[in-house]
Scaffold this active site. Structure first.
Site, PDB file in Angstrom:
ATOM      1  CG  HIS A 152      34.747 -79.514  48.312  1.00 18.96           C
ATOM      2  ND1 HIS A 152      34.926 -80.382  47.148  1.00 18.96           N
ATOM      3  CD2 HIS A 152      35.642 -79.783  49.047  1.00 18.96           C
ATOM      4  CE1 HIS A 152      36.019 -81.106  47.394  1.00 18.96           C
ATOM      5  NE2 HIS A 152      36.248 -80.844  48.581  1.00 18.96           N
ATOM      6  CE1 TYR A 171      29.508 -84.688  45.396  1.00 21.22           C
ATOM      7  CE2 TYR A 171      29.795 -84.672  47.622  1.00 21.22           C
ATOM      8  CZ  TYR A 171      30.298 -85.308  46.527  1.00 21.22           C
ATOM      9  OH  TYR A 171      31.545 -85.630  46.360  1.00 21.22           O
ATOM     10  CG  HIS A 217      43.068 -81.960  44.914  1.00 22.40           C
ATOM     11  ND1 HIS A 217      44.258 -82.113  46.076  1.00 22.40           N
ATOM     12  CD2 HIS A 217      42.073 -81.768  45.969  1.00 22.40           C
ATOM     13  CE1 HIS A 217      43.570 -81.611  47.182  1.00 22.40           C
ATOM     14  NE2 HIS A 217      42.419 -81.822  47.155  1.00 22.40           N
ATOM     15  CG  ASP A 219      30.546 -91.003  38.914  1.00 27.51           C
ATOM     16  OD1 ASP A 219      30.173 -91.869  39.961  1.00 27.51           O
ATOM     17  OD2 ASP A 219      29.974 -89.930  38.924  1.00 27.51           O
TER      18      ASP A 219
END
Ligand code: ADP
Lengths: 558, 220, 86, 86
Positions: A41, A44, A80, A474
């Protein structure tokens, strides 16, 4: 102790790297710090190598932007998905809260929200759907930011794993943009917002409950839209003060990641004073304070002497306030409690998670699909009605009428009236056109072409109302990146998005990656979601209602 | 110029909408932070929509404790000018007892945002005197706009009903969309006239109400 | 000085529409539960610092009546649960 | 067949943020009340028709757990208040 790193989700090779970076064994606190910063998270790990391929226009800020005349239009999308699966209302609500603070941290007033939603079709999904929509409505309406566009899609591939992607658009004069980069040492870190509790700290990286011994403590984050609304106004007032140097929201890995990243971007070190953090709960451990994902908090970097003015603004808005650290010379982060240094280590190691990219090959399902024959011999009329009745095609007013899409009195095209919506930039003749799109099925059948198509579709949505596309954000929703098939889909999708942006000559201003989306049995459809922003002159806006009897209808293209 | 003061509570979110519309209607408009106490100089007090104090406890309930609300009481008592409460502003006025009745959850239990038609019932007040149309299209945006009063006959009998919904969206008793106090110096309404004050955002019907207020104040 | 812990149970007055209760009841009936008269209320707890219980109760009553409930709509029942030496 | 009247008190689990309680407390403190720890919960009452108390309690528990509370965030306490012959 020796296995703590494993329980925290760190791999052996990562642990070796940590030891090498530190030149010693990390202590317990440091293992927690690394495990959060190096989680997928925050770090990356699987995506950062590939994300470099995207044609970005801005690096390393909370959110990217494009320009319309003297204004910067700041925008970003965030997912989320997992929190919404566990607790739909709060998951969606805190998703809105988080993305709003990202945009706010750039100094922009949030002016619009968009939501791209995907749900399964089982009974549980119905509850998730209702919870998510009321969470967005409950939070978004209360903070006074209109939710003006979105998409709502149902498919069994999203059973148990909904996709909740929310996008925020903000507006700021371009010379008033804020930055998250610390530039000098001996500047103060000032905390403004709600108190810190244990929210979200069993999140991403803390799968194991044994760790704390205090097991059944829920880690669900609860949103407080009242505090968020106050935080928006307070932040915009604080950023107007002279001597306020930088700003960052406290998102994933909370205080630790916000403070360390601010310093890192400025090539500086920092000191954090754990005794000063405003706490909501008793007996919180240092790692809990550092990593808590409590909502509605911001971090400012300010000249010393500014504290009083900021405190006054915080109090005006019922928010907590504290000086929790400062920038220092050198490149280390120092965690201090009761006068003791609990950890000191190079920030660069902490914020730079090792990359786990690996090349992959075309998975076998693609060949099967390519060779599949489809039935083309059916009754057109009944097919037509079937399509019109489909839940994914019917009018979505039952969703968007729960959102206040008019608050702010800037919404020139409301949802349902066109394929994109428009927010007026008051006192100008310009509007911001926005749309958000995804298509999991196309992206599954051909991740490259499917992703290209989403960017082009978004562009068509904007062009159809008379707007010129300016940039995209994106949201990459994919399955488990340790799976070769998923990794391949991800890479092809990135390639497709990059290519489409290059053809349209627009940048990717920022985005978000969500991996590990798995429904009951298998990975979800690979679902990149594209939010696009454009510019439109308000007297040239076109919507899709027919205007006069006898007007002719033309079809262009083939 | 006619001076309008827009009260801003923590959590208020239609303050800027109100300012825009009031200026469009020819008012000189400015904000009043809820801690402020000198409001007597204004001809119109506008209490805008939003979620004052998050609408926690009950919608509008916590706002009544802000210092400015005692001033509003005095302002009304001394007939200093007009008070218009829209949406959350209406809820604050009922919670503080300045208007009768209460606003509870919509029948659907859901937030509803859409354009809606209302009928002008009492056309003889400063708020409505110059409204030309019979029917106004005004947006609503609320989760707790279901108006209830034990003694509906009293409102009806004393001509205190300002507007009624043509298609009741929220379950309000008697389709009530807005009411007056007995002195006709307060109007509370759920629909947002300030969100339809120019043609860009609909047909501009909201302006009818704001213009009526301004002209009444000018002609006093 | 002592700390007194209070609990207020807030219910809607008779005759006041309870849309939440009604909606919940409808759903539960549809699931074939033999249920009736579902009513929603509120439960608020708080602590008051005071010299003695009399003073604490007066304050708690005042707060509840003036601030926590809407007397037009709601009834309440206030209970002192515990006292703590501080 | 009898009617059993139940009351459920629903409170937030420990550590879960209670924005309502916090905001209410802040306002009351500003009014100089010596108040602390304001917490909001729910009170739901309902009636169950059942043959005996055991059956009624089983049903009430099932309804409460599955439909009335959010087990991720909330705790509950279920009480049978009265039974009525019908
Ligand atoms: N979740 C949502 N939130 C806000 N608006 C939505 C949502 N879902 C659909 N809409 C709106 O409904 C309208 C139709 O959407 P959609 O059915 O996706 O049509 P299309 O495929 O033509 O874009 C659009 O204006 C869109 O913004």
């Amino acid at each position: 102790m020796n296995n703590l790193y494993l329980e925290l989700g760190l791999k052996d090779f990562e642990y070796e790297k940590i030891k090498k970076d530190l030149n010693r064994e990390p202590n317990e606190l440091e293992m927690y710090m690394y495990s959060a910063q190096w989680s997928e998270h925050c770090g990356y790990k699987h995506s950062k190598e590939l994300l470099k391929k995207l044609p970005k226009n801005i690096e390393n800020e909370n959110a990217g932007y494009v320009l319309i005349d003297d204004y910067a239009v700041v925008f970003k999308v965030e997912s989320h998905n997992h929190p919404s699966a566990v607790e739909p209302y709060q998951g969606a609500a805190t998703g809105i809260g988080g993305i709003v603070r990202d945009v706010l941290a750039m100094g922009a007033r949030p002016v619009a929200l968009l939501d791209s939603l995907r749900f399964g079709i089982d009974t549980k999904s119905k509850n998730i759907f209702e919870g998510v929509v009321s969470g967005i409505s409950g939070y978004g309406n209360s903070i006074g930011v209109p939710t003006i566009a979105g998409e709502t899609f149902f498919d069994e591939f999203y059973n148990t794993n909904p996709l909740v992607n929310v996008m925020c658009v903000g507006l700021v004069k371009k010379d008033e943009l804020a930055s998250s980069r610390a530039k000098e040492s001996e500047k103060l870190y000032v905390y403004v917002g709600s108190k810190t509790g244990r929210d979200g700290i069993h999140g991403a990286s803390f799968a194991s409950k044994k760790l704390s011994g205090k097991d059944d403590r829920p880690s669900v984050q609860v949103g407080d839209p009242f505090s968020e609304k106050n935080l928006i106004e307070a932040t915009l007032e604080i950023l107007k003060l002279k001597g306020v140097l930088a700003c960052q929201d406290m998102g994933a890995a909370g205080i630790l990641s916000s403070s360390s990243e601010m310093s890192f971007k400025g090539n500086l070190g920092c000191e954090l004073y754990m005794d000063n953090v405003p706490l909501r709960e008793e007996n919180m451990e240092v790692w809990e304070i550092l990593l808590s994902e409590s909502q509605e908090r911001m971090l400012f970097l300010v000249e010393s002497g500014k504290e009083k003015e900021i405190k006054k603004i915080a109090e005006k808005y019922f928010l907590d306030y504290a000086v929790i650290g400062k920038t220092i010379k050198g490149k280390n982060i120092r965690i201090i409690k009761d006068g003791n240094v609990l950890s000191e280590m190079p920030i660069s190691s902490l914020v730079d998670a090792p990359s786990m990219y690996r090349p992959t090959n075309t998975p076998s399902y693609i060949k099967k699909i390519k060779n599949k024959k489809f039935e083309s011999n059916f009754d057109l009329k009944s097919a037509f009605y079937k399509v019109l009745r489909d839940i994914n095609v019917v009018n979505k007013s039952w969703v968007f009428e729960q959102y206040d899409y008019k608050v702010g009195t800037n919404t020139l095209i409301i949802p349902g009236k066109a394929d994109a919506s428009v927010i007026w930039i008051k006192n100008t003749n310009k509007g911001i056109a926005v749309t958000i799109d995804g298509n999991g099925l196309y992206s599954y059948i051909d991740p490259y072409e499917g992703s290209r198509n989403i960017v082009f579709e978004a562009a068509r949505n904007l062009v159809a109302i008379g707007a010129k596309p300016l940039g995209i954000t994106d949201n990459m929703n994919f399955g488990n990146p340790e799976d070769d098939m998923v990794m391949w889909q991800f890479e092809k999708s990135i390639d497709g998005i990059s290519n489409a942006c290059k053809i349209l000559n627009i940048p990717v201003t920022g985005g978000n990656v969500s991996f590990y989306n798995e429904s009951e049995k298998k990975a979800i459809l690979p679902t990149p979601v594209i939010g696009m922003v454009g510019e439109v002159e308000i007297n040239k806006i076109m919507d899709m209602t027919f205007k006069n009897v006898t007007d002719k209808v033309y079809l262009i293209g083939k | 110029m006619i001076k309008a003061g827009i009260i801003v509570f923590p959590g208020t979110n239609c303050d800027r909408d109100a300012e825009f519309a009031l200026k469009m209607a020819g008012f000189d408009a400015e904000y009043i932070w809820h801690d402020f106490k000198d409001i007597m100089k204004y001809n119109l007090i506008f209490i805008p929509g939003g979620f004052s104090y998050g609408d926690y406890l009950r919608a509008g309930a916590l706002a009544k404790f802000s210092p400015v609300m005692r001033e509003v009481e005095k302002y009304v008592e001394e007939n200093r000018g007009l008070v218009l409460g829209v949406c959350n502003g209406f809820q604050i006025l009922t919670e503080s007892g300045l208007l009768k009745g209460t606003l509870t959850k919509n029948k659907s239990l859901k937030f509803i945002c859409k354009d809606i038609d209302i009928k002008v019932i009492n056309r003889k007040t400063p708020f409505s005197r110059y409204i030309k149309k019979e029917k106004l299209t005004i947006p609503i945006a609320h989760a707790e706009g279901n108006y209830y009063i034990e003694n509906y006959e009293y409102l009806k009998g004393n001509n205190l009903i300002a507007f009624e919904y043509i298609n009741n969206p929220n379950g309000s008793i008697g389709n009530i969309a807005g009411i007056y106090n007995e002195k006709y110096n307060i109007l509370g309404m759920m629909p947002h006239p300030e969100r339809n004050s120019v043609k860009t955002f609909g047909n501009g019907d909201g302006l009818e109400i704001l213009m009526s207020i301004r002209r009444s104040l000018e002609n006093e | 000085m002592k700390k007194y812990i209070f609990e207020v149970l807030i219910t809607l007055k008779n005759g006041i529409l309870d849309p939440q209760g009604l909606a919940t009841q409808k759903v539960l009936k549809r699931m074939n539960y033999p249920i009736d008269n579902v009513k929603f209320g509120k439960l608020i707890t708080f602590e008051i610092d005071a010299e003695d219980i009399k003073k604490a109760e007066d304050l708690a009553n005042e707060i509840t009546y003036n601030s926590l409930i809407n007397p037009v709509l709601e009834n309440y029942e206030l209970k002192m649960l515990r006292e703590i030496e501080i």
